[in-house]
Design an enzyme around this catalytic site. Sequence first.
Site, PDB file in Angstrom:
ATOM      1  N   CYS A   1       0.807  -1.232   0.000  1.00  0.00           N
ATOM      2  CA  CYS A   1       0.000   0.000   0.000  1.00  0.00           C
ATOM      3  C   CYS A   1       0.840   1.281   0.000  1.00  0.00           C
ATOM      4  O   CYS A   1       0.333   2.348  -0.345  1.00  0.00           O
ATOM      5  CB  CYS A   1      -0.968  -0.005   1.175  1.00  0.00           C
ATOM      6  SG  CYS A   1      -0.244  -0.584   2.702  1.00  0.00           S
TER       7      CYS A   1
ATOM      8  N   HIS B   1      -1.961   6.545   4.317  1.00  0.00           N
ATOM      9  CA  HIS B   1      -0.510   6.576   4.465  1.00  0.00           C
ATOM     10  C   HIS B   1       0.010   7.870   3.828  1.00  0.00           C
ATOM     11  O   HIS B   1      -0.475   8.288   2.769  1.00  0.00           O
ATOM     12  CB  HIS B   1       0.144   5.406   3.721  1.00  0.00           C
ATOM     13  CG  HIS B   1      -0.132   4.056   4.315  1.00  0.00           C
ATOM     14  ND1 HIS B   1      -0.813   3.843   5.490  1.00  0.00           N
ATOM     15  CD2 HIS B   1       0.214   2.818   3.863  1.00  0.00           C
ATOM     16  CE1 HIS B   1      -0.873   2.547   5.732  1.00  0.00           C
ATOM     17  NE2 HIS B   1      -0.268   1.904   4.768  1.00  0.00           N
TER      18      HIS B   1
END
Length: 338
Positions: A130, A243
């Site tokens: 990710c 993130h």
Amino acid sequence: MLKKYNIAVIGATGAVGQVLLDLIEERNFPYDSLHLCASSRSVGKKIIVNGNEYVVEEINEELFNNIDFVFISANNEISKNIGLLASKKNCIVIDDSSVFRMNPDVPLVVPEVNPHALKNHKGIISIPNCSTTPLAMVLKPLNSINPIKRVIVDTYQSVSGTGMAAIAELNSQSYEILNGRPPTISEYPHQIAFNLIPHIDNFHENGYTNEEMKMINETRKILEIPDLPISATCVRVPVKIAHCESLNIELSQPIKLETVNDIFSKVEGVKILDDPLKNLYPTPIDVTGKDEVLIGRIRKDLSNKNGISLWLASDNLRKGAALNAIQIAEEIISNNYL
Ligand code: A2P
């Protein structure tokens, strides 16, 4: 008439699995039958998708006899066993684990970056880590006009990357601490609430973590630059979703900031949010629930005439996982790579 597909979601009750089901609805993914699988703990649970109720099933071999797409987001062991089994039964497996990513026979795909890699798939397709996906989306367009010499990336990764249990632990530790009690620690080696941890996945002998090595190796594979000089430091932060990454990129030639802005104003899946004097730059909250990777704080590197620094934020459950997986299936369908 639009063809519809039989699909199975392995890990349907998980943090990524739940977003995948939202996206199947949102994007009107053309499915006929939908099978939702999870661990024995969840068998019998009911989940609504597109207004219809589905009962969570245990995985069994026969399930894959009549399935077109299998999306897996559970754990490495499940991916390995079920991925191989389902691909033997001619299903197309789109896998979120790291087990197949570096296999030369397995395309590792971000549809905006390397869709061509899907062409010769052999039944299993991996989606990148990710943190790798948004990084590759930023590096590719820069590299196309001004080849990259070196990349240094530092990540700020939310707990949802670890899964549902880690989200629950961030909440429970915050509650315990705010109520004057010692936090209960089980998901990470340290308390994550009111803290951050520069350690994601196990350490290698070279001092890097597995997460950092994944970012390095996967980025090289996706960009097809096997010797790209790249270093990463991955940090877990007490954020629920999204993130962020701080990038320092050295190019072959100096680049004007207007050129960087111009490039990214045209890149699919990337949006600029960069007006620091108005306090505008991407934060995890800005990007949660959004498909695009947001970039900001774009500036010249004062220490290197060919360098730029920038900041990105990306929803790790969407573009970092479920959305990328669905886009791969859509790309396979539209190009008839079935
Ligand atoms: P369950 O919810 O029953 O534990 P997360 O990353 O959020 O922790 O989610 C992991 C997903 O993988 C969940 O859907 C979880 O199901 C599923 N899972 C975990 N172990 C297994 C297993 N042995 N078989 C099938 N699914 C599993």
